[in-house]
Design an enzyme around this catalytic site. Structure first.
Site, PDB file in Angstrom:
ATOM      1  N   LEU A 126       0.815  -1.213   0.000  1.00  0.00           N
ATOM      2  CA  LEU A 126       0.000   0.000   0.000  1.00  0.00           C
ATOM      3  C   LEU A 126       0.857   1.275   0.000  1.00  0.00           C
ATOM      4  CD1 LEU A 126      -2.925   1.104   0.185  1.00  0.00           C
ATOM      5  CD2 LEU A 126      -2.572   1.238   2.660  1.00  0.00           C
ATOM      6  N   ASP A 127       0.668   2.116  -0.998  1.00  0.00           N
ATOM      7  CA  ASP A 127       1.334   3.415  -1.097  1.00  0.00           C
ATOM      8  C   ASP A 127       2.861   3.301  -1.154  1.00  0.00           C
ATOM      9  OD1 ASP A 127      -1.189   4.544  -0.967  1.00  0.00           O
ATOM     10  OD2 ASP A 127      -1.101   4.861   1.194  1.00  0.00           O
TER      11      ASP A 127
END
Lengths: 282, 282, 282, 282
Positions: free
Chosen positions: A226-227
């Site tokens: 994530l990210d």
């Protein structure tokens, strides 16, 4: 027109540029723009992007075939793109529409050299906007309980429109690794913080809590971390003690819009090369 | 080391890159960095800068001789520079020393790849600073009444130190066309405004009077048209209604320092090509 | 709600803040925000903007009447505005619609606290856009040969909609002094350059010719001196040698949009005070 | 001159500004500059900074005594500072001297309204620089094994010079909570990243690894939570794929210098109010 781009990644060694430019010269090609970068001329990785125009009518497959032996010799990871063959984009969006609006304007103004083929959302909010611009809109409910079914439908839509690249224009759902596998380095997200600060949810609220003096936005390719995917572009805007979380959001939207647009334009112009977890921007 | 730069300007036509890269390949040179630009592949002007490293001991004159036939064929305006042969700089300064101070720091820190050979001033203010850094200082009085005599002495100092490039680091005197002729595109000035706004004297006072919301600085090559030479770099800083002319000056000094340093670094690294009244920055 | 703004300009002297804050205290008003500035506490000009909320139901006329004696004592030029009484805006536009689009989007998103009452254009290009957002659109042909007739019609429309402020969102016609007289410091223009550079026509072309490294935009109040009115806001974007005039235009549009929006928001929130040919931004 | 600053924090309620400005009016004080901010007029916190000039000879203690009853009434946390009584600064530095150099230059140029009383370092590198500017230099060895002894000596030096504020200008040692207790909200650090990204060691290396497109610097008050103290100022600079970690460091130094200087100037001018873990900058 007979305009092409060739984008190459390979182990660096002497002679690459000589071979490629000799090839283009023999094709009677005019080089419009050329960019190259090496991480280390002595055993590093080499990257090259050339935009060229063939003077005679040419055939993409023939060009590819002719280039094959050079590519093999230098162990190239390469791609030849005819400029007029636009990438087909799908935009995924949720309830916040500012990024979609910016994309539609730039698209309509002729500043985004791509084919905006379809808009997909887990809400109905974007339907009117999509229809006003004449872009097909698909409402596919999605949340963490129905993720698999949602992704099945999404992939079906992507297939239907022969989508090359997916833009997550503030689409607030997480995509599964299975979905991502289909579009490696071809899903672009806009995260509403200056990564790696404020990874995850509610970055503006957390930026407000932390009392930062600048807020940012980051556009990156989506990976299963994530990210954490390769960053394409970032930018910031100054804020001050008077700005509440809602003000950060409002200012941040402007940054998100411009950062995502720049990342998209570079991507559709084949100016972004992913190398490890980083990007080279030509 | 055997590191070189070749910088080329010539009419664009197919085959230039092929010829140059073939040449370098035969020299067994590693290309470290390469940048190119064309104003128009169809009859425009082409610019190329390549930084390369020869694997064997090489001789600059031999390289130049070998390259001669390619250069002639493509009508190249070209220059081969051995990276370790640093440019010799003279800094001209008046009473405001902030730009000189910045240059000296960066020079001492090893961030300015040049030989800062001499500091020249029409005042004594910079003497202590020059001497603290061990740079020869020459005080040559100058004003508009004794311009010719001043320039005669200045040119003599420049000759004595074999100066390649003159930096006007807030040197407030005008140089005559006769002087400039000796250093075409080799005299770099920092003007304390965002050119072409506020050409000439007292730009901060005039910026204050006009009520601008940003102040700027511009570094450019000096030509006989005051503040009209090719711009190398510009930058700005935000100001507001509370800032008096003195505040603009104070903030402006920071902008001047960084803009001049960037321009100088690009110049000494042969990254700036002058084309007409513009610059190409590689 | 009972929220007000009072904006004051007067000769500076001791006691002004004491008197105004004592007045507000007696009105049982909560001060939400207060900004002040003096050009010189000893005989200069003083500026004050206070946003406050009355705890009890209040009457604007009564407040004004009560404040009258303080205002007279300090020779104040002042204005009391009830926040919920939104300013009525007219947007004048020509064929370039990017600024209008930004305004409409921000307006619809609730980020522009004004009443966008009418859009006026000398072309038909903006009609669809205006209608899509449900804003009345008036096509009034205008060019330098029919200026008087055009302005007569425009003023009639402005009167019909009781317009407070006119936004020239890339309206490419010059307005006569007679027209301007009706809206002193109430006509906001966006000029597509970093003023005072490139006053007048074709600033992007001239910026390209000059080879600047930054392009800008300036929002200012319109006066009878072309592009010489009080500057409200400016900003810039970096460009380079690869950018043609058309690229400067495209990038410039983004700067124009954001600069005009900021200027508009400050104006409708009564944050801009004109003093001579400058602005104070609270 | 009789110039003062009063800085106030207190629970917001009606009448504060009226009371303070009435007080100043009675003192025949000219208000030079006044800034205020409330987190919420209805039960929030109120902050006020006024710079004023008394027309008659005044006595700081008398002023403080006179103000006492107002302060008590509104439960103010407040401070009255005579502008000519400069804050005494100590600069702690290690081996990287760019921030110290900037501080010394601005100090010498008269742009830092403070008394730079002493430079402390755990290395000898800064001695020459300190002495060139005539600032006392104390070498106090420090590392994690001798932290207590080092801090004992440091505190003794701070006491000797009656230091108000400590600047950590790239001082690479951690300070103990016991040390920090002596200088609550009076120790300013420059961290070489855009916090909260890259908290802790080697931020440039980690920024390089992450492939960020902007690098930053953050100046903050030091608390016992590493890099978590109230942020005073931040800024960034654009980088690209060609920049190695060493390039990020070099560019970053410029950002560090300017961010720390701005934070220091605001601090010595009493423009920074700490509220919880945030700052209000007036």
């Amino acid at each position: 027109e007979n305009r092409y781009r060739i984008v190459i990644s390979c182990p660096d060694q002497p002679g690459i540029v000589a071979a490629v430019s000799e090839f283009l010269y023999k094709q009677k090609a005019n080089i419009m723009e050329s960019n190259q970068y090496t991480t280390d001329p002595d055993g590093g990785s080499f990257f090259l992007r050339i935009e060229f125009e063939c003077q005679r009518e040419s055939d993409t497959h023939q060009l590819e075939e002719d280039f094959q032996s050079i590519a093999a010799h230098f162990q190239m990871d390469w791609q030849l793109v005819r400029v007029r063959d636009l990438k087909k984009l799908a935009v995924f969006v949720s309830k916040e529409l500012h990024c979609l609006q910016e994309i539609l304007w730039e698209y309509q103004s002729g500043n985004l050299m791509a084919d905006l083929a379809v808009i997909v959302s887990n809400h109905e909010d974007a339907r009117d906007l999509a229809e006003a611009y004449g872009i097909p809109f698909h409402h596919i409910p999605a949340n963490k309980d129905i993720r698999q079914e949602a992704e099945r439908q999404q992939l079906s839509v992507l297939k239907q429109y022969q989508i090359d690249t997916v833009i997550l224009a503030r689409y607030m759902q997480i995509l599964t690794p299975a979905f991502l596998e289909n579009y490696k380095n071809k899903i672009i997200n806009i995260h509403h913080s200056f990564l790696p600060a404020f990874i995850g949810a509610k970055p503006y609220e957390r930026a407000f809590e932390r009392g930062v003096k600048l807020i940012g936005a980051t556009s990156h390719y989506v990976t299963s971390d994530l990210d954490e995917g390769p960053i394409i572009e970032q930018d910031i805007h100054r804020v001050n003690h008077k700005d509440k979380a809602a003000d950060l959001k409002r200012v941040g939207r402007l940054v998100e819009r411009s950062v995502l647009m720049r990342a998209m334009k570079w991507h559709v112009d084949d100016r972004v090369i992913v190398f490890g977890n980083k990007t080279i921007i030509f």
